[in-house]
Design a protein around this motif. Structure first.
Motif, mmCIF file in Angstrom:
data_model
loop_
_atom_site.group_PDB
_atom_site.id
_atom_site.type_symbol
_atom_site.label_atom_id
_atom_site.label_comp_id
_atom_site.label_asym_id
_atom_site.label_seq_id
_atom_site.Cartn_x
_atom_site.Cartn_y
_atom_site.Cartn_z
ATOM 1 N N LYS A 178 0.822 -1.213 0.000
ATOM 2 C CA LYS A 178 0.000 0.000 0.000
ATOM 3 C C LYS A 178 0.856 1.264 0.000
ATOM 4 N N PRO A 181 -4.938 2.940 -4.512
ATOM 5 C CA PRO A 181 -5.278 1.959 -3.482
ATOM 6 C C PRO A 181 -4.832 0.550 -3.880
ATOM 7 N N SER A 211 -4.858 -1.210 1.442
ATOM 8 C CA SER A 211 -5.616 -0.010 1.780
ATOM 9 C C SER A 211 -7.070 -0.134 1.337
ATOM 10 N N GLN A 212 -7.404 -1.252 0.701
ATOM 11 C CA GLN A 212 -8.784 -1.502 0.256
ATOM 12 C C GLN A 212 -9.102 -2.973 0.450
ATOM 13 N N LEU A 229 -9.534 0.961 6.182
ATOM 14 C CA LEU A 229 -9.528 0.479 4.804
ATOM 15 C C LEU A 229 -10.799 0.910 4.097
#
Length: 361
Positions: A41, A47, A71-72, A108
């Motif tokens: 990330k 993302p 991050s997702q 997230l």
């Protein structure tokens, strides 16, 4: 995950030649495992996503690795109709709630997968349902799912895998029989937009890089649906890569897809070492398979990075570590010795990791 993994021609001679030269240099990459990997990330210019399921939320090492690299998060199974849709059109989103709450509780962002898929929902949405109720329940399901997470999902896979296996046309399914082959898609996107005006709405498909004809059919479908009033906001390419496809396939598809001007999501990336289907023995050495893997994943990452920044929605792997992959699970492809992701079971870098990082940085 596709039901079966084996599942705009504006190209120029110059573009194809450059793509071939750029992609094949990855084939010389060293197939040895890498050192402790840096957080993806932090290295990605967009993302970086992976998938999560409720059973993994209690696995401390999975949590540690996911928060380190991602991050997702995409709910891998919890938002599919086989989990959310019950008898007589009842809805149960309790499992999805856990995944979404975990993601938001840890900073997230979340991508919703998936609303309308040809392979699910037929047990309830069947031919015995009167047409008026079919339409009403179709709309109510989308309103319930999207509305429940309004403001909490950055995007949704609204329609999943509408193109036939070989790319020759569109799939016939319970949705198309009741609402029309394009009508069900337009309706799904319109209902999703009503339920959450701010979410980015995606048409998601697999084998777009592996089978050029399918990629062409898919992009033509996007153009047609937009003209019919579907508020499509992005393109999802699953990127379950066949590592034996010719160099340049991936680059060519991304160039054609970019011409539509929509955000693009690498939505379900994995890259099996196994040769799917067929009856001939696989005589490739492990070194050769790793080199093919690194070459194609490197090409994908570079093609993604060649997109304008505003078109890079996210780069998502379908599972973070090899041990997370549906390809290894008994209910998936049941190949326990496969290695289809950027990290191994211990969270160490697999060979393709460096190709992705090199493209990102």
């Amino acid at each position: 995950m596709p039901a079966d993994l084996a599942r705009l021609s504006r190209r120029t001679v110059l573009g194809s030649s450059l793509a071939l030269a750029a992609c094949d240099r990855f084939a010389a990459a060293e197939p040895a495992p890498g050192p402790e990997p840096g957080p993806l990330k932090s290295l990605a210019p967009c993302p970086f996503g992976t998938t999560g399921m409720t059973g993994q939320l209690d696995q401390l090492f999975w949590v540690e690795q996911t928060l380190r690299h991602a991050s997702q998060l995409t709910p891998e199974w919890e938002l599919k109709m086989e989990r959310t849709l019950g008898a007589d059109f009842t809805h149960d989103f309790s499992a999805a709630d856990r995944v979404v709450d975990f993601a938001h509780g840890n900073g997230l962002r979340v991508h919703g997968h998936t609303l309308i898929w040809y392979s699910q929902g037929a047990e309830t949405f069947n031919a015995s349902v009167p047409p008026a109720r079919f339409k009403a329940e179709f709309d109510r399901y989308i309103a319930a799912a999207v509305g429940r997470y309004r403001g909490r999902m950055v995007g949704w896979d609204v329609v999943n895998e509408p193109v036939s296996e070989d790319g020759s046309g569109l799939r016939d399914c319970h949705w198309s029989e009741a609402l029309g082959v394009e009508g069900y898609m337009v309706r799904a996107f319109q209902q999703a937009r009503l339920a959450d005006p701010d979410a980015i709405l995606f048409l998601n498909e697999y084998n777009l890089e592996n089978i050029p004809a399918k990629g062409t059919t898919f992009l033509k479908l996007v153009e047609r649906l937009l003209k019919l009033g579907a508020p499509i906001g992005g393109i999802g390419t699953q990127s379950h890569l066949n590592i034996e496809i010719p160099a340049g396939n991936i680059t060519n598809f991304f160039r054609d897809a970019a011409s539509l001007g929509l955000p693009i999501h690498v939505s379900e990336l994995d890259f099996s070492l196994k040769r799917d289907g067929g009856h001939l023995p696989d005589l490739r050495s492990s070194t050769e398979k790793r080199a093919q893997q690194v070459a194609r994943v490197g090409e994908l990452a570079e093609a993604f990075m060649a997109l304008p920044e505003r078109q890079r929605y996210a780069f998502t792997t379908w599972g973070l570590r090899d041990s997370d992959s549906w390809l290894l699970r008994t209910e998936g492809k049941n190949n326990p010795d496969d290695s289809p992701l950027l990290l191994d079971a211990q969270g160490r870098a697999n060979p393709a990791y460096q190709a992705v990082v090199d493209a990102f940085t």
